[in-house]
Each structure stands twice: as C-alpha cells, then as structure tokens.
Design a protein around this motif. Sequence first.
Motif, PDB file in Angstrom:
ATOM      1  N   ASP A 291       0.863  -1.178   0.000  1.00 59.54           N
ATOM      2  CA  ASP A 291       0.000   0.000   0.000  1.00 59.54           C
ATOM      3  C   ASP A 291       0.904   1.234   0.000  1.00 59.54           C
ATOM      4  N   PRO A 292       0.885   2.042  -1.073  1.00 61.96           N
ATOM      5  CA  PRO A 292       1.799   3.194  -1.126  1.00 61.96           C
ATOM      6  C   PRO A 292       1.508   4.253  -0.073  1.00 61.96           C
ATOM      7  N   ARG A 293       0.373   4.134   0.627  1.00 62.66           N
ATOM      8  CA  ARG A 293       0.053   5.082   1.693  1.00 62.66           C
ATOM      9  C   ARG A 293       0.650   4.662   3.031  1.00 62.66           C
ATOM     10  N   ASN A 294       1.201   3.434   3.094  1.00 65.46           N
ATOM     11  CA  ASN A 294       1.738   2.911   4.342  1.00 65.46           C
ATOM     12  C   ASN A 294       3.243   3.155   4.388  1.00 65.46           C
ATOM     13  N   ASN A 295       3.675   4.087   5.179  1.00 62.05           N
ATOM     14  CA  ASN A 295       5.075   4.502   5.176  1.00 62.05           C
ATOM     15  C   ASN A 295       6.025   3.392   5.599  1.00 62.05           C
ATOM     16  N   ALA A 296       5.603   2.553   6.558  1.00 59.45           N
ATOM     17  CA  ALA A 296       6.481   1.472   7.015  1.00 59.45           C
ATOM     18  C   ALA A 296       6.733   0.476   5.890  1.00 59.45           C
ATOM     19  N   ALA A 297       5.687   0.133   5.133  1.00 63.32           N
ATOM     20  CA  ALA A 297       5.847  -0.798   4.021  1.00 63.32           C
ATOM     21  C   ALA A 297       6.699  -0.186   2.914  1.00 63.32           C
ATOM     22  N   VAL A 298       6.472   1.086   2.630  1.00 59.91           N
ATOM     23  CA  VAL A 298       7.254   1.787   1.602  1.00 59.91           C
ATOM     24  C   VAL A 298       8.724   1.828   1.993  1.00 59.91           C
ATOM     25  N   GLU A 299       8.998   2.097   3.249  1.00 59.81           N
ATOM     26  CA  GLU A 299      10.376   2.153   3.729  1.00 59.81           C
ATOM     27  C   GLU A 299      11.024   0.770   3.693  1.00 59.81           C
ATOM     28  N   HIS A 300      10.262  -0.278   3.996  1.00 60.67           N
ATOM     29  CA  HIS A 300      10.754  -1.657   3.907  1.00 60.67           C
ATOM     30  C   HIS A 300      11.281  -1.943   2.491  1.00 60.67           C
ATOM     31  N   VAL A 301      10.512  -1.555   1.487  1.00 66.02           N
ATOM     32  CA  VAL A 301      10.930  -1.784   0.098  1.00 66.02           C
ATOM     33  C   VAL A 301      12.108  -0.890  -0.259  1.00 66.02           C
ATOM     34  N   ARG A 302      12.062   0.355   0.165  1.00 64.09           N
ATOM     35  CA  ARG A 302      13.168   1.272  -0.163  1.00 64.09           C
ATOM     36  C   ARG A 302      14.503   0.720   0.311  1.00 64.09           C
ATOM     37  N   GLN A 303      14.537   0.169   1.499  1.00 65.76           N
ATOM     38  CA  GLN A 303      15.782  -0.373   2.027  1.00 65.76           C
ATOM     39  C   GLN A 303      16.294  -1.527   1.177  1.00 65.76           C
ATOM     40  N   ARG A 304      15.392  -2.367   0.712  1.00 67.76           N
ATOM     41  CA  ARG A 304      15.816  -3.505  -0.109  1.00 67.76           C
ATOM     42  C   ARG A 304      16.314  -3.065  -1.482  1.00 67.76           C
ATOM     43  N   LEU A 305      15.640  -2.100  -2.081  1.00 70.79           N
ATOM     44  CA  LEU A 305      16.081  -1.588  -3.376  1.00 70.79           C
ATOM     45  C   LEU A 305      17.446  -0.922  -3.258  1.00 70.79           C
ATOM     46  N   GLU A 306      17.599  -0.088  -2.253  1.00 74.11           N
ATOM     47  CA  GLU A 306      18.867   0.614  -2.058  1.00 74.11           C
ATOM     48  C   GLU A 306      19.994  -0.375  -1.767  1.00 74.11           C
ATOM     49  N   GLN A 307      19.693  -1.446  -1.031  1.00 74.20           N
ATOM     50  CA  GLN A 307      20.694  -2.457  -0.723  1.00 74.20           C
ATOM     51  C   GLN A 307      21.161  -3.175  -1.983  1.00 74.20           C
ATOM     52  N   LEU A 308      20.245  -3.447  -2.900  1.00 75.52           N
ATOM     53  CA  LEU A 308      20.625  -4.076  -4.169  1.00 75.52           C
ATOM     54  C   LEU A 308      21.586  -3.184  -4.959  1.00 75.52           C
ATOM     55  N   VAL A 309      21.284  -1.894  -5.017  1.00 78.73           N
ATOM     56  CA  VAL A 309      22.130  -0.965  -5.777  1.00 78.73           C
ATOM     57  C   VAL A 309      23.492  -0.814  -5.106  1.00 78.73           C
ATOM     58  N   GLN A 310      23.522  -0.813  -3.780  1.00 78.93           N
ATOM     59  CA  GLN A 310      24.784  -0.687  -3.052  1.00 78.93           C
ATOM     60  C   GLN A 310      25.650  -1.944  -3.169  1.00 78.93           C
ATOM     61  N   SER A 311      25.026  -3.114  -3.185  1.00 78.85           N
ATOM     62  CA  SER A 311      25.762  -4.374  -3.074  1.00 78.85           C
ATOM     63  C   SER A 311      26.259  -4.913  -4.410  1.00 78.85           C
ATOM     64  N   TYR A 312      25.588  -4.541  -5.499  1.00 78.55           N
ATOM     65  CA  TYR A 312      25.910  -5.141  -6.797  1.00 78.55           C
ATOM     66  C   TYR A 312      26.050  -4.047  -7.848  1.00 78.55           C
ATOM     67  N   ALA A 313      26.822  -4.328  -8.869  1.00 83.73           N
ATOM     68  CA  ALA A 313      27.123  -3.327  -9.897  1.00 83.73           C
ATOM     69  C   ALA A 313      26.032  -3.266 -10.963  1.00 83.73           C
ATOM     70  N   ILE A 314      24.776  -3.358 -10.545  1.00 81.34           N
ATOM     71  CA  ILE A 314      23.668  -3.279 -11.496  1.00 81.34           C
ATOM     72  C   ILE A 314      23.489  -1.837 -11.942  1.00 81.34           C
ATOM     73  N   THR A 315      22.923  -1.659 -13.136  1.00 82.20           N
ATOM     74  CA  THR A 315      22.810  -0.313 -13.712  1.00 82.20           C
ATOM     75  C   THR A 315      21.374   0.171 -13.819  1.00 82.20           C
ATOM     76  N   GLY A 316      20.396  -0.717 -13.547  1.00 79.96           N
ATOM     77  CA  GLY A 316      19.009  -0.278 -13.650  1.00 79.96           C
ATOM     78  C   GLY A 316      18.035  -1.349 -13.211  1.00 79.96           C
ATOM     79  N   PHE A 317      16.775  -0.935 -13.053  1.00 81.63           N
ATOM     80  CA  PHE A 317      15.672  -1.840 -12.761  1.00 81.63           C
ATOM     81  C   PHE A 317      14.685  -1.828 -13.926  1.00 81.63           C
ATOM     82  N   LYS A 318      14.236  -3.004 -14.309  1.00 85.27           N
ATOM     83  CA  LYS A 318      13.057  -3.131 -15.167  1.00 85.27           C
ATOM     84  C   LYS A 318      11.882  -3.360 -14.229  1.00 85.27           C
ATOM     85  N   VAL A 319      10.986  -2.377 -14.126  1.00 90.43           N
ATOM     86  CA  VAL A 319       9.925  -2.406 -13.123  1.00 90.43           C
ATOM     87  C   VAL A 319       8.669  -3.047 -13.709  1.00 90.43           C
ATOM     88  N   ASP A 320       8.056  -3.931 -12.925  1.00 91.39           N
ATOM     89  CA  ASP A 320       6.900  -4.684 -13.403  1.00 91.39           C
ATOM     90  C   ASP A 320       5.812  -4.696 -12.329  1.00 91.39           C
TER      91      ASP A 320
END
Length: 560
Positions: A291-320
């Motif tokens: 639910d994009p209105r739920n800040n805790a859930a949004v922050e949970h996802v943000r941390q995982r996305l940011e961790q992927l970018v920090q940990s691996y040399a990926i250059t982009g996301f294909k969003v689905d």
Amino acid sequence: MSDLEVRTLSLQWQAQQGPVADGQTLQPGQPGVSHLSPPSGCSGPITASLVVPIGGINGLWFPYGDRGTLQKVVWRGKFVATPYYKPALLALVDRHLHNRLLLLAEPADQEIRIEWALDQAKACYRLHIHWPNAAGTKLLLSTDPSPVHKLADRIWRDFESPPAPAACFEPAYCTWYAFHGDMDQDRIERCAKLAAELGFGNLILDDGWSYDASQRVGAVLGPWHQWQGDWEPSPRKFPDFAGHVRRVREMGLRYTLWIAPFMVGMKSRSHQQLQPSLLRSWLDEGYAMIDPRNNAAVEHVRQRLEQLVQSYAITGFKVDYDYGLLGPGEVGQDVGEAYALVVRRWIDACRSVRPDFEWTLTPNLLATRLTSSLRCLDVPFDPESNRLNFANLWPMASRVALQYDPSLWSAAEPVSAVHRHVIPSLFGVPSVGAPILELPEDHLAALRSWMGFYRRHQAVLNQGELTPRWAGGDFQSFHRRLNAFEIAATFSSHPIAIHEDTHTVLINADDHPAVIVKLPRGAAIRPETADGVALAKEYGVGPGLHELDCPSGGVLNVRF
C-alpha cells in the motif's frame, strides 16, 4: 438521414455539488487543442458528457488498445485509467487512423473512468468521463484531423520528461522468454557472453533471480509470484551474485534487474512481516501488494532496493506489476497521489547511490514524468501485435527511450522469422528474448547483422521522427527520418512512397522477396544486405510504381 441526427459536437459538465455548465459546442475538423475545466465552485465527483456525430468514425484508439477497437464501431464499452497503468487518453478515428475527436483527462493521480455508447437513433457517440473529485479536473479535447499518432505525440510533448541518456538506447537481451524462472549463474553468463558478441549492450535479468524454485510458464500461470518480495538473489541459482554481475559488466554489458517493488508473495518473509498493511491484487497470481500510503511498508521496500544498488554493480531496474496494484473501481485519489510520491522516493534512493541508475517503467502519464526509459508489455511469438503495441505506445514515449517487448520466435522457424520480429524493433530500443543459446547459426548471423545495422544508424533510429503508416487494418511500414535521411521498413506488399528530398534505406521485413515502391522521379537502386554488402549491381529506374527484387531481410538503398 433522420432529422434527429446529431451534427455538432457538444460537451456538458455535471457535478455532484455545484453548478451545471451550459452545453459547449465544438466544431469538427478544427486544428489545435481546447483546454477545458468545469465551472468554479464544483466539488465531489464530476462527469463530462460528450455527444459526437458518428459520420466518418471507424474505430477507437487508445495507447493500450488493439485491432478489436481500431477498425470497428464499438457499440459500447469502457475503460478505467489509473495513475500506474492506462492514461485517460482516447480518440475516435476514421479508417485511416486520422483523428475525429481526441480527449485526454487529468489529473494523472486520479482514477478516471471513460465510457462510450453508440446512439443509433441519433447517429452519434455518447461519451462520459467520470472523475472522483472535481479538484484539479482538466479535459483536453481536439478535433484536429491529423493522424492520431502524430496528434497524440504533439499533445504529449507538453508534459515534461527527463532527458534520455545514451545508455537508455542500448539494445537489450532479456532472459524472460528463454528462461522464465528456470535459470542459473552459469547459463546466464554463457547467454550474456553470446549476447555481447551479437552486439547487445544491456542484459536484462528478468523474473526468477530472487527465489530458489525453478519454474517455466506453461498454459496455466497459477501462483507464480508466491516467493517474490524479499528481493535477495537466490543462493541456489546465483551462489556468487556480486561476482556474476561483475563478470557480465566486464563483457561490456549494462546489467538491468527485473523488479516488482509493489509485489509481496504469499510465501515470502516480507509477507509475514507486512501482511496487515498489504492490499489485495486484482491478479490471482499468489501475491499481495504494497500500500503506497503505508510509510512502514514503503520504507521496507526502499531499504531492499537501495541495498541491491549498493551491493551489486547493477545499472538499472526493469519495473513490473505496478499495474497490478489495485483493480478498476478500487483506487482512491489518495492511492494515486501516494503512488507517484513513492516511485519518486524509490528512484531518488537508488540514484543517491548511483546517480545514473535507470528505472524502466510501463508507459503512463506519471511514468513519463518520472523516468526517461519506458517499455512495452508482453507480446510473445506475435510480431504483428508487438508492432501494433509499440506504435500505439510510442506517442507517450517519443522524447524518451521506448524498449520494444523482447522479440520471441522458435529456433525451428526459418530465418525470415528473425527479420519479421527484429526489424520493427530497430525503430524503438531493440530487445530480444529468443533462446539465443539454442538458435541455429543463420538466426544468430541475422541477429548480429541487425544489431550492427542499429549501431551504424542509431542517430536516425533514435532521434529521427517516427511515422507508422497504417493501411488495410495494420501498420504496413515504419519510417524514421532525420533531416534528409530516412530509414523505412515494410511489413507487407503495400506500396511504399519514397520522397525525392531524402536518401532512403528501405528494409524488407516481409516474407515476399520483393518490395513495391512509388518513386516521384528516376532513382538509383542498390540492393544490399543489412551489413551493407551489395547483393547486385546498382541500377536505375524511372518514376512511378515498381516491384523491385529484394529478399526478406534485404535492403534497398535509394538515391535520387
């Protein structure tokens, strides 16, 4: 004719609270665009009702439409525009796909319902556009008789889009159709190595990397996404994901990772943690939605996305699967507003780690304001529908990079199948999903040639003005023109008009070993391969209509 027949186009507003506007009359066939708003003082849900004369209307066009609406007077129907999927953009068109009435409803962060019905007694279409809230309501209307794709493109250019860097136009090899969820580190790296040798510049690791189960898409999908949502590489499939990404990057490829950030599979750890705040998806595929209105859930996802970018040399996301957020009729304005803010927040988080990190989204009114990389939706094994899909979505993406849906054909098909699938993709950002590790050598040679052709002509194919030519119920040809140079591809035996003020490179993407051209005056013709190698001696022809020999996948270089 009935004396009841409607002859003028009229508009009326009706609000739940506030004044009702007197009817407004618009003249058919007038150039330009009208920007309309409801009367001041309106509040609550509001409806705009249009009465449109039927004369000359032969179908309905919208970006996610198909042949079922383009060349048929549809008696009645509706669709719901959502902030994360279909824009509230619709046109009534004639048989040449020229506009009779185009409408675009805003704001982008509301769910807007559009309904239409044919009034046979009065020979008109009745359209109703429903907004949940009068605040910010706008309606753009045009009766300009231009080709609808050109008109929609001109209108869309009024919306700001981020500039598209060169990296967004790199041709992509996508793993989805070849592997689905049945992948492993070794096979993906062998595939990446071959893709780099064929001339691709981007590897898209699609769905299947973040869970251990191996699965393929059969006749029934079932709870496919039940394990999604933790967004950590599968240790069984990728025991050394960091090293794997590094090795692929060393091959000269960008590395794009498929992600569905709003998705939380029923069997994921994240589902257990977030379950009370999740939304039900309207797609029954084993997952719920953030639910994009739920800040805790949004922050949970943000941390995982940011961790992927920090940990691996990926250059982009294909969003689905952002389009699976909620079903029609379930989206309140607050969900739409929250969606836009959340996606921007996630993009900013990734770019705080890597400033050039790209997000590739499905086209909608919000996406074009958030990113410079968009993509078409799935069209496996069907080059005609893939071509239609691209042409219809292109007006929303003409200033950014629009990635073709990965072309998929069978290794058992003749090499002409490669031409039919790949050639139209050159007019966007080429993307291939066929199982290249299994393809015969003639298929690989054709792929290598077309990637080389794309590289040599990338300025025209990326920056030139696109014209999709419609005739006989299909897009018969694509054209890209930059200054006095044009690249065109024909997909049928319909004649192609060559302009005398251009140097034209004409590609035969049809199975028939000839093309029909209409020349305004005499021209020199040089038959070539995609690599520019002569197939025959240059020869001259006079003005008029000519059927010229050209094999499937061949090129005619036309100079005046």
